[in-house]
Design an enzyme around this catalytic site. Structure first.
Site, PDB file in Angstrom:
ATOM      1  N   ASP A 195       0.854  -1.185   0.000  1.00 55.18           N
ATOM      2  CA  ASP A 195       0.000   0.000   0.000  1.00 55.18           C
ATOM      3  C   ASP A 195       0.893   1.239   0.000  1.00 55.18           C
ATOM      4  O   ASP A 195       2.067   1.174   0.380  1.00 55.18           O
ATOM      5  CB  ASP A 195      -0.945   0.010   1.212  1.00 55.18           C
ATOM      6  CG  ASP A 195      -0.215  -0.049   2.546  1.00 55.18           C
ATOM      7  OD1 ASP A 195       0.755  -0.827   2.662  1.00 55.18           O
ATOM      8  OD2 ASP A 195      -0.579   0.702   3.477  1.00 55.18           O
ATOM      9  N   ASP A 230       9.062   3.163  -1.101  1.00 53.73           N
ATOM     10  CA  ASP A 230       8.243   2.843   0.084  1.00 53.73           C
ATOM     11  C   ASP A 230       6.932   2.247  -0.329  1.00 53.73           C
ATOM     12  O   ASP A 230       5.975   2.955  -0.514  1.00 53.73           O
ATOM     13  CB  ASP A 230       8.046   4.130   0.899  1.00 53.73           C
ATOM     14  CG  ASP A 230       7.204   3.911   2.141  1.00 53.73           C
ATOM     15  OD1 ASP A 230       7.114   2.758   2.581  1.00 53.73           O
ATOM     16  OD2 ASP A 230       6.631   4.879   2.656  1.00 53.73           O
ATOM     17  N   GLU A 256       0.097  -0.918   5.846  1.00 53.60           N
ATOM     18  CA  GLU A 256       1.160  -0.327   6.668  1.00 53.60           C
ATOM     19  C   GLU A 256       0.941   1.172   6.869  1.00 53.60           C
ATOM     20  O   GLU A 256       1.208   1.712   7.936  1.00 53.60           O
ATOM     21  CB  GLU A 256       2.523  -0.564   6.003  1.00 53.60           C
ATOM     22  CG  GLU A 256       3.710  -0.273   6.913  1.00 53.60           C
ATOM     23  CD  GLU A 256       4.124   1.189   6.937  1.00 53.60           C
ATOM     24  OE1 GLU A 256       4.772   1.606   7.919  1.00 53.60           O
ATOM     25  OE2 GLU A 256       3.807   1.932   5.990  1.00 53.60           O
TER      26      GLU A 256
HETATM   27 ZN   LIG Z   1       6.706   2.049   4.226  1.00 53.26          ZN
END
Ligand SMILES: [Zn+2]
Length: 460
Positions: free
Chosen positions: A89, A118, A152
């Protein structure tokens, strides 16, 4: 260089293609529906990674739409010793991009796009690390499990679900932070405050997109003043924010633009909400009632200050300092509601922080109406996992290193004995949660070789 580097080089095209496909899925948390607890795009990302993992020969499953698992287990062995935890995500794109946020753009050896660093890029590296170990016919004594989560960025409800439905391997690392190894994580407190905000010349205020980022944009609608008068006030401010001010149906619309940054590193951002409040407080309105409320908010969250001093919560220990960010705000039905994200050092507790915040707003008319927190996380630096990861890192980089503490809670915050390992390298700003997030292609490959060696060290 070792045999893994050579092999990973041969997988470069497949790895970048997979990352591009993942970035093209805008897997920001969406509406829950049957079997898709975090929305259809998060689920699509899970399907994509399990397809890719199956093609590479791993046993996979998706657990009720919460997360996906890919296991690599040596024949005749069902003991999984190591877990590698990544998330698919992402946070919303935000403003200021020079590239399409949900298209992966290659330029000068870098891949730009939301999630490249990320954490979709590291997820691809982790997948190909296990593949490299498998394809190089290395006999492992223990199995490896890849876990791909999808919540997350919004509270890790995926891992909470995991804890009641599957077994976490005894050793876990997540490449969702930075090298060398992170074994200490600050505690976190997220607080929502509410105050009365009577009707007046300020018609509405809205700002911020997510609680865990310095807001890059905020806007307000006002009446009773000319556009020119508002522009005049904005020109007197010197706070690094940019204002766009326009007439709109007899009202004046003010947009304030700052710079987004992760809430754990707020000094690299410019807060558009506090920048907007500064301008609103400086306007020559007829009635000061609304401005008095905004001034109280600025008193505890002054523009440009993130150390919690105005909340009476400034603190620092050997693991770092407290930071606090006003990240969301809106007006509704005669109220103003704002939320903040605070990271505090290992020597404090969430209860102590809550007490300080409560004291700071006492008798101000502002009330705390929402509160969640987590205690700091710490894994003993003499653990088997940390020793193995550090030895691999030192071998590959030649840098003698010690584990570190950070302000961002990593994905292993609630996992006993878990640590973060990569994938950011110090000295580079990858614009995580900001505009123009990127990963260098050589790091995408190097991370895979690094993880492959770590797997061998731990499971070989
Ligand atoms: Zn992350």
């Amino acid at each position: 260089m070792n045999e893994f580097d050579d092999f990973i080089q041969t997988q470069k095209d497949e790895m970048t293609a997979l990352l591009k496909d993942l970035v093209e899925i805008p897997s920001v948390m969406g509406e829950t529906s049957d079997g898709e607890p975090f929305g259809k795009d998060c689920f699509a990302a899970l399907e994509l990674i399990t397809d890719a993992a199956e093609k590479l020969g791993f046993r996979t499953f998706i657990r009720d739409g919460y997360y996906a698992v890919a296991d690599c287990v040596p024949e005749g062995c069902d003991d999984i010793k190591l877990g590698i935890l990544c998330h698919l995500d992402v946070v919303p794109a935000g403003d200021g991009w020079s590239y399409e946020p949900f298209k992966c753009t290659e330029k000068d050896g870098k891949l730009y796009g939301r999630g490249t660093m990320d954490d979709k890029g590291p997820a691809v590296s982790a997948l190909y690390a296990v593949y490299a170990v498998k394809q190089n016919a290395v006999r492992l004594k223990h199995g490896v499990r890849l876990i791909f989560g999808t919540n997350e960025e919004n509270g890790s409800a995926d891992l909470e679900y995991y804890s009641t439905h599957d077994t976490m391997p005894p050793l876990v690392f997540t490449p969702d932070a930075e090298y060398p190894v992170i074994n200490g994580e600050k505690g976190m407190v997220r607080t929502t405050y509410t105050s009365d905000f009577p009707k007046g010349e300020i018609v509405s205020i809205h700002g911020g997109q997510v609680i865990n980022a310095v807001p890059s944009a905020a806007c307000a609608v006002i009446k009773g003043l000319s556009k020119e008068a508002v522009i005049g006030c904005s020109e007197k401010l010197d706070n690094s924010c940019l204002y766009a001010i326009d007439e709109d149906n007899g009202t004046v619309k003010i947009e304030c633009h700052g710079k987004s940054a992760h809430a754990s590193l707020p000094d690299s951002g410019i807060n558009a909400i506090t920048g907007l409040l500064e301008l609103l407080c400086s306007l020559p309105l007829d009635d000061f009632t609304q401005q008095e409320v905004l001034k109280k908010i600025l008193r505890i969250y002054p523009h440009g200050k993130t150390n919690g001093e105005a909340l009476g919560a400034k603190m620092q220990d050997s693991h770092g300092a407290l930071t606090s960010v006003l990240s969301l705000i809106h007006t509704e039905n005669g109220k103003i509601v704002f939320s903040t994200d605070t990271r505090f050092p290992l020597s404090s507790t969430k209860e102590e922080i809550f007490d300080k915040f409560s004291r700071a707003i006492m008798d101000s008319g502002i009330e705390i109406t929402g509160y969640i927190g987590s205690q700091p996380h710490y894994t003993d630096e003499n653990s088997e996992l940390i020793k193995a990861l550090l030895s691999v890192y030192e071998l590959r980089t030649g840098k003698k290193s010690r584990p570190i503490t950070i302000g961002g809670g990593t994905y292993v915050h609630e996992i006993d004995g878990g640590v973060a390992f990569g994938a950011e390298r110090s000295g580079t700003d990858y614009h995580i949660h900001g505009a123009d997030e990127f990963i260098p292609i050589d790091e995408l490959l190097d991370n895979a070789a690094m993880f492959a060696q770590a797997i061998l060290e731990i499971c070989g």
